[in-house]
Scaffold this motif. Structure first.
Motif, mmCIF file in Angstrom:
data_model
loop_
_atom_site.group_PDB
_atom_site.id
_atom_site.type_symbol
_atom_site.label_atom_id
_atom_site.label_comp_id
_atom_site.label_asym_id
_atom_site.label_seq_id
_atom_site.Cartn_x
_atom_site.Cartn_y
_atom_site.Cartn_z
ATOM 1 N N TRP A 93 -1.567 19.931 8.352
ATOM 2 C CA TRP A 93 -1.332 18.477 8.253
ATOM 3 C C TRP A 93 -0.283 18.086 9.290
ATOM 4 O O TRP A 93 0.746 18.749 9.427
ATOM 5 N N GLY A 94 -0.558 17.019 10.003
ATOM 6 C CA GLY A 94 0.442 16.519 10.944
ATOM 7 C C GLY A 94 0.030 15.170 11.504
ATOM 8 O O GLY A 94 -1.159 14.821 11.516
ATOM 9 N N MET A 130 0.848 -1.198 0.000
ATOM 10 C CA MET A 130 0.000 0.000 0.000
ATOM 11 C C MET A 130 0.889 1.255 0.000
ATOM 12 O O MET A 130 1.853 1.323 0.761
ATOM 13 N N ASP A 131 0.565 2.220 -0.875
ATOM 14 C CA ASP A 131 1.303 3.482 -0.861
ATOM 15 C C ASP A 131 0.771 4.332 0.296
ATOM 16 O O ASP A 131 -0.410 4.669 0.328
ATOM 17 N N LEU A 132 1.631 4.645 1.248
ATOM 18 C CA LEU A 132 1.174 5.383 2.438
ATOM 19 C C LEU A 132 0.951 6.870 2.139
ATOM 20 O O LEU A 132 0.399 7.596 2.971
ATOM 21 N N GLY A 133 1.421 7.326 0.990
ATOM 22 C CA GLY A 133 1.152 8.706 0.575
ATOM 23 C C GLY A 133 1.916 9.754 1.372
ATOM 24 O O GLY A 133 1.487 10.906 1.461
ATOM 25 N N CYS A 184 0.736 7.201 10.552
ATOM 26 C CA CYS A 184 1.301 8.453 10.022
ATOM 27 C C CYS A 184 0.925 8.671 8.556
ATOM 28 O O CYS A 184 1.321 9.664 7.953
ATOM 29 N N SER A 185 0.183 7.747 7.985
ATOM 30 C CA SER A 185 -0.082 7.793 6.540
ATOM 31 C C SER A 185 -1.248 8.723 6.208
ATOM 32 O O SER A 185 -1.984 9.171 7.095
ATOM 33 N N GLN A 186 -1.417 8.937 4.904
ATOM 34 C CA GLN A 186 -2.565 9.733 4.427
ATOM 35 C C GLN A 186 -3.875 9.023 4.731
ATOM 36 O O GLN A 186 -4.919 9.665 4.826
ATOM 37 N N HIS A 187 -3.838 7.711 4.873
ATOM 38 C CA HIS A 187 -5.065 6.929 5.047
ATOM 39 C C HIS A 187 -5.618 6.995 6.475
ATOM 40 O O HIS A 187 -6.711 6.519 6.730
ATOM 41 N N ALA A 188 -4.818 7.530 7.403
ATOM 42 C CA ALA A 188 -5.188 7.438 8.823
ATOM 43 C C ALA A 188 -5.700 8.766 9.394
ATOM 44 O O ALA A 188 -5.738 8.940 10.605
#
Ligand code: NAP
Length: 259
Positions: free
Chosen positions: A132-133, A1-4, A236-240
């Motif tokens: 973003w953080g 999966m790409d975490l972005g 820490c990913s974009q998905h979370a």
């Protein structure tokens, strides 16, 4: 999966070994540039070099005691603006409830409650401004199920957990998430040192002490730093971005509770 999160920048504290290193490696594998910290310069440099070679990311190191205010200021200066903060430090020593005096408690609170709070206070304003953080605090399974001989840890980490519960809900609207990862027993130097204590106290060898502890874990083994790091990198990913103020146990099922 790409975490972005390729190209983001992270400060990972107490990360030359163990769980902190696991987090650093997983973030680096996702393309995140790192600022790493530990007290011992030699192991820190070796870890940084291994991560650069494996993942091609930028890695800055600061050898410093993260629980010391002046040393922490140096880490924060070197880190500058970061998108991701992973707080971590060594855990307090074991003992009996009757052993500890005020100084022992202050030291534990400094290391495992006030230090992560100070790091968040330093980094959150920039994250909020940039909209973003991600903050992940490494705490302990002892937050959910107290470990009697680790009363200093139980106390300090409970305080941090309370701070995060309120603060995470104040910053979430700015795209900033704060969550805690709660390790059960993982195969690190910390686990080895606790096993050594048990082996000595019971007059058994290390292998027997480990087997005894495996029996208390439904997965019948210790966790690995790589597994722990992967969970951290996902948080820490974009998905979370919708995972806020959670306390996530990574313990092979050791805490026997429905929720
Ligand atoms: P570890 O294998 O002993 O590694 C600790 C890392 O933190 C090392 O890189 C160490 O390097 C660094 N460190 C320790 N104190 C520091 C300080 N004051 N300032 C900067 N760096 C520091 O420990 P671990 O097993 O990864 O544990 C990490 C945290 O998770 C601890 O708080 C521990 O209590 C908690 N925890 C661990 C487990 C487990 O089973 N492993 C279970 C529950 C909770 P230097 O010594 O060179 O500074």
């Amino acid at each position: 999966m790409d975490l972005g999160i390729k190209g983001k920048r992270a400060l990972v504290c107490a990360s030359s070994k163990g769980l902190g290193r696991g987090c650093a490696e997983a973030l680096a594998a996702a393309g995140v540039d790192l600022v790493l910290n530990a007290r011992g310069a030699e192991a820190l440099e070796a870890t940084a070099e291994a991560i650069r070679a494996a993942h091609g990311v930028k890695v800055t190191t600061v050898a410093a005691d993260i629980t010391d205010a002046a040393a922490r200021a140096k880490v924060l200066e070197a880190a500058g603006e970061v998108d991701i903060l992973v707080t971590n430090a060594g855990g307090p020593p074991p003992g009996l409830w009757s052993d500890w005096n005020r100084d022992d408690f202050i030291k534990a609170l400094d290391g495992n409650m006030l230090t992560p709070i100070a790091l968040m206070q330093a980094m959150l304003p920039g994250m909020i401004a940039r909209k973003w953080g991600r903050v992940v605090n490494i705490t302990s399974g002892s937050v959910k199920a107290p470990i009697p001989q680790l009363g200093l840890s139980n106390s300090a980490r409970a305080g941090l957990t309370g701070f995060v519960a309120g603060t995470a809900r104040q910053v979430a609207e700015h795209g900033v998430t704060i969550n805690n990862l709660l390790p059960g027993i993982h195969d690190t130097d910390r686990a080895a040192s606790l096993d050594t204590g048990v082996a000595k106290a019971q007059g058994i060898d290390m292998e027997a002490a480990r087997k005894q502890r495996f029996a208390t874990i439904p997965a019948r083994r210790y966790g690995t730093s790589a597994e722990f790091g992967a969970a951290c990198a996902f948080l820490c990913s974009q998905h979370a971005g919708f995972i806020v103020a959670q306390n996530i146990l990574l313990d092979g099922g050791a805490v026997n509770a429905t929720l």
